[in-house]
Design a protein around this motif. Structure first.
Motif, short mmCIF file in Angstrom:
data_model
loop_
_atom_site.label_atom_id
_atom_site.label_comp_id
_atom_site.label_asym_id
_atom_site.label_seq_id
_atom_site.Cartn_x
_atom_site.Cartn_y
_atom_site.Cartn_z
N SER A 5 0.74 -1.02 0.15
CA SER A 5 -0.13 -0.18 0.17
C SER A 5 0.95 1.39 0.10
O SER A 5 0.34 2.45 0.06
CB SER A 5 -0.99 0.04 1.11
OG SER A 5 -0.18 -0.09 2.46
N ARG A 6 2.11 1.02 -0.22
CA ARG A 6 3.14 2.40 0.07
C ARG A 6 3.12 2.98 -1.24
O ARG A 6 3.13 4.23 -1.34
CB ARG A 6 4.35 1.90 0.28
CG ARG A 6 5.32 2.89 0.70
CD ARG A 6 6.68 2.41 1.19
NE ARG A 6 6.51 1.88 2.54
CZ ARG A 6 6.95 2.86 3.66
NH1 ARG A 6 7.14 4.12 3.41
NH2 ARG A 6 6.80 2.23 4.88
N PHE A 7 2.90 2.39 -2.46
CA PHE A 7 2.78 2.74 -3.71
C PHE A 7 1.79 1.93 -4.47
O PHE A 7 1.46 0.81 -4.17
CB PHE A 7 4.35 3.11 -4.31
CG PHE A 7 5.01 1.65 -4.47
CD1 PHE A 7 5.87 1.27 -3.54
CD2 PHE A 7 4.96 1.13 -5.75
CE1 PHE A 7 6.47 0.05 -3.71
CE2 PHE A 7 5.61 -0.23 -5.87
CZ PHE A 7 6.52 -0.70 -4.88
N LEU A 8 1.54 2.53 -5.77
CA LEU A 8 0.79 1.83 -6.55
C LEU A 8 1.68 1.12 -7.85
O LEU A 8 2.15 1.83 -8.37
CB LEU A 8 -0.07 2.79 -7.32
CG LEU A 8 -1.49 2.50 -8.05
CD1 LEU A 8 -2.21 1.44 -7.14
CD2 LEU A 8 -2.44 3.70 -8.36
N ALA A 9 1.51 -0.32 -7.65
CA ALA A 9 2.39 -0.83 -8.50
C ALA A 9 2.05 -1.13 -10.03
O ALA A 9 2.39 -1.09 -11.01
CB ALA A 9 3.03 -2.40 -8.06
N GLN A 10 0.53 -1.25 -10.15
CA GLN A 10 -0.08 -1.35 -11.34
C GLN A 10 0.12 -0.19 -12.53
O GLN A 10 0.39 1.09 -12.09
CB GLN A 10 -1.45 -1.54 -11.11
CG GLN A 10 -2.07 -2.52 -10.60
CD GLN A 10 -3.56 -2.72 -10.46
OE1 GLN A 10 -4.13 -2.60 -11.46
NE2 GLN A 10 -4.05 -3.13 -8.97
N GLU A 11 0.21 -0.55 -13.60
CA GLU A 11 0.20 0.34 -14.77
C GLU A 11 -1.14 0.49 -15.42
O GLU A 11 -1.58 -0.76 -15.53
CB GLU A 11 1.48 0.04 -15.81
CG GLU A 11 2.71 -0.07 -14.94
CD GLU A 11 3.97 -0.06 -15.90
OE1 GLU A 11 5.09 0.15 -15.58
OE2 GLU A 11 3.81 -0.05 -17.09
N LYS A 49 -4.43 -1.04 -4.95
CA LYS A 49 -3.24 -1.25 -4.24
C LYS A 49 -3.23 -2.66 -3.92
O LYS A 49 -2.13 -3.31 -3.77
CB LYS A 49 -3.03 -0.27 -3.16
CG LYS A 49 -2.69 1.30 -3.46
CD LYS A 49 -2.50 1.87 -1.93
CE LYS A 49 -1.97 3.31 -2.24
NZ LYS A 49 -1.55 3.95 -0.86
N MET B 1 3.21 3.06 -19.97
CA MET B 1 2.44 4.53 -19.12
C MET B 1 3.32 5.79 -19.54
O MET B 1 4.68 5.87 -19.26
CB MET B 1 2.47 4.23 -17.85
CG MET B 1 1.27 3.31 -17.42
SD MET B 1 1.51 3.68 -15.41
CE MET B 1 3.08 3.48 -15.00
N TYR B 40 3.69 8.28 5.58
CA TYR B 40 2.96 7.14 5.10
C TYR B 40 2.35 6.20 6.48
O TYR B 40 3.63 5.94 7.13
CB TYR B 40 3.96 6.15 4.15
CG TYR B 40 3.20 4.92 4.16
CD1 TYR B 40 3.69 3.73 4.89
CD2 TYR B 40 2.37 4.31 3.01
CE1 TYR B 40 3.39 2.41 4.65
CE2 TYR B 40 1.88 3.36 3.01
CZ TYR B 40 2.44 2.22 3.78
OH TYR B 40 1.74 0.87 3.70
#
Lengths: 298, 161
Positions: A5-11, A49, B1, B40
């Motif tokens: 949940s720290r960053f969004l890995a999906q593209e 996420k 992207m 965070y």
């Protein structure tokens, strides 16, 4: 990789239409793919996420001002991208549709309500969606638009199952309509959660109309007790044409308890939900009756 | 992207940056602009440690795509006060509202927006408004007192709120 949940890995492809027509054209263009509408992001980003949703296209509707409005119009028309905090501040909502006001106030926290929208809450279609029960109790409808057409459906029918709605590929929710309410009507919303900012274990809304000493119409809508928000129609019918008293309410509450079909999940057990929804139904009817101008219920 | 060119007003200054669509505002603020005040905490919108102000309203930066911020006005804890601390920051110090400090930027940004709209909130209004900002250290009492007395102190001292 593990969900993080720290960053969004999906593209994904990010699309930012400026008008409803542009948005509908994009949804139509990508109808064979997997686009998702991004409004406030308070549900979508979380689900991305955790990997629960993997859209290939994100159609961001936050920059479409024509979808953000609260317009009195023989009742109330609300644009789908209207933030919940704006509903909270609206005198029409607070003064005219108490159950909806109470529901919005119960949601999460101010920051989430600044981001989240009424359309997003409906389209995310959590069975515990807090705007579900009040909109259903008021008999609200909503407009589903596509490039070539639009249709109006009852909010009650809009929810199909957990995370599933009537939206067809190429369609987006554009407006919610609340009907005008007669003078001798009242509504109430109750929610029980672990803490005040939590998702509901049970939520429900009651809307009723009073004619003299008797109840002429009653709608009871409950959330988090089935795969989608539901009406307790058998319980509702027990009150029709009657003057509410403790005996009738006990009967009605017991009937509502038979109409729910909850599961046991991280927030609560099925048994708790069956038991406590009955208490809440009674309490909500008492509150709605008082707001309709009805006398004390003995 | 494909990267997008984004322009924001950040703590009063116009800033341009390029970001991929999946970059979160919290990471752009912390990594790109070295504004590490926003924290965070949970990444799922439940703790409030990442709270920043967008057009003066509290927003969770951990759930915000940076690219959606084009044209917006963002203020972080680093953007409060100038040579002197913001009165709310002073009040936090006076009332022992900071222990580990992790929740503090989020708390202050949220409370700052509360006071901007309601200079004399009741304790109940403060608790209600801050319910999305969690603190593991203080038990909240010092925080609530700091918010409650922030403008009282200033009025008593004869200064502007």
């Amino acid at each position: 990789m593990q969900p993080n949940s720290r960053f969004l890995a999906q593209e994904f492809e990010y699309l930012e239409p400026g008008t409803v027509d542009e948005a509908l054209a994009l949804l139509d263009r990508y109808r064979g793919a997997s686009p998702r509408i991004l409004a406030g992001g308070t549900d979508l980003i979380i689900r991305m996420k955790t990997g629960a949703l993997r859209p290939e296209q994100i159609v961001s509707v936050g920059k479409i001002p024509e979808l953000q409005y609260i317009a009195p119009d023989n009742g109330l028309r609300i644009g789908a991208v209207t933030p919940l905090s704006r509903l909270e501040r609206s005198p029409e909502v607070k003064g005219g549709y108490s159950a909806l006001y109470e529901a919005v106030r119960s949601m999460a926290a101010p920051a989430v309500r600044n981001m989240g929208t009424i359309g997003g809450n409906l389209c995310n279609a959590s069975p515990a969606a807090d705007t579900g029960p009040p909109l259903i109790a008021f008999g609200a409808t909503c407009t589903l638009s596509s490039l070539r057409s639009s249709r109006v459906v009852r909010v009650e029918d809009f929810f199909v199952g957990p995370g599933r709605t009537l939206l067809a590929p190429g369609e987006m929710l554009t407006e919610v309509q609340l009907p005008p309410l007669p003078a001798c009507s009242g509504s109430s919303f109750l929610k029980i959660g672990r803490v005040s900012a939590d998702i509901a274990k049970i939520n429900l809304a009651v809307y009723l109309e009073r004619e003299g000493e008797t109840c002429s119409l009653c709608r009871i809508a409950l959330g988090a007790v089935a795969e989608k928000p539901i009406r307790a129609t058998n319980a509702e019918n027990l009150l029709f044409g009657l003057r509410p008293d403790s005996g009738v309410l006990k009967e009605l509450a017991r009937m509502a308890g038979k109409e729910v079909r909850p599961i046991t999940d991280v927030r609560s057990t099925a048994e708790y939900r069956v038991d406590v929804c009955q208490v809440m139904v009674e309490e909500a009817i008492r509150a709605a009756w008082a707001r309709s101008g009805g006398g004390p219920i003995r | 992207m494909t990267e997008r060119e984004i322009e924001i007003t950040l703590n009063g200054r116009r800033r341009k940056f390029r970001a991929k669509p999946n970059e979160l505002l919290i990471n752009v603020l912390r990594d790109r602009f070295s504004l590490t005040g926003a924290k965070y905490g949970c990444g799922l919108g439940e703790c409030g440690a990442c709270t920043v102000l967008v057009e003066g309203k509290p927003v969770l930066s951990c759930l915000t795509l940076a690219v959606s911020m084009d044209g917006h006005d963002i203020r972080t804890i680093e953007g409060l006060g100038d040579e002197k601390l913001d009165p709310l920051q002073e009040s936090f110090l006076e009332h022992g509202a900071v222990q580990c400090g992790f929740c503090t930027p989020g708390m202050i940004m949220t409370a700052r927006s509360l006071l901007d709209g309601n200079p004399s909130p009741s304790e109940e209004e403060i608790r209600e408004y801050l319910r999305g900002n969690l603190c593991r250290c203080t038990g909240y009492q010092g925080i609530i007192q700091a918010v409650k007395h922030c403008n009282e102190k200033n009025r008593a001292g004869g200064g502007a709120a």
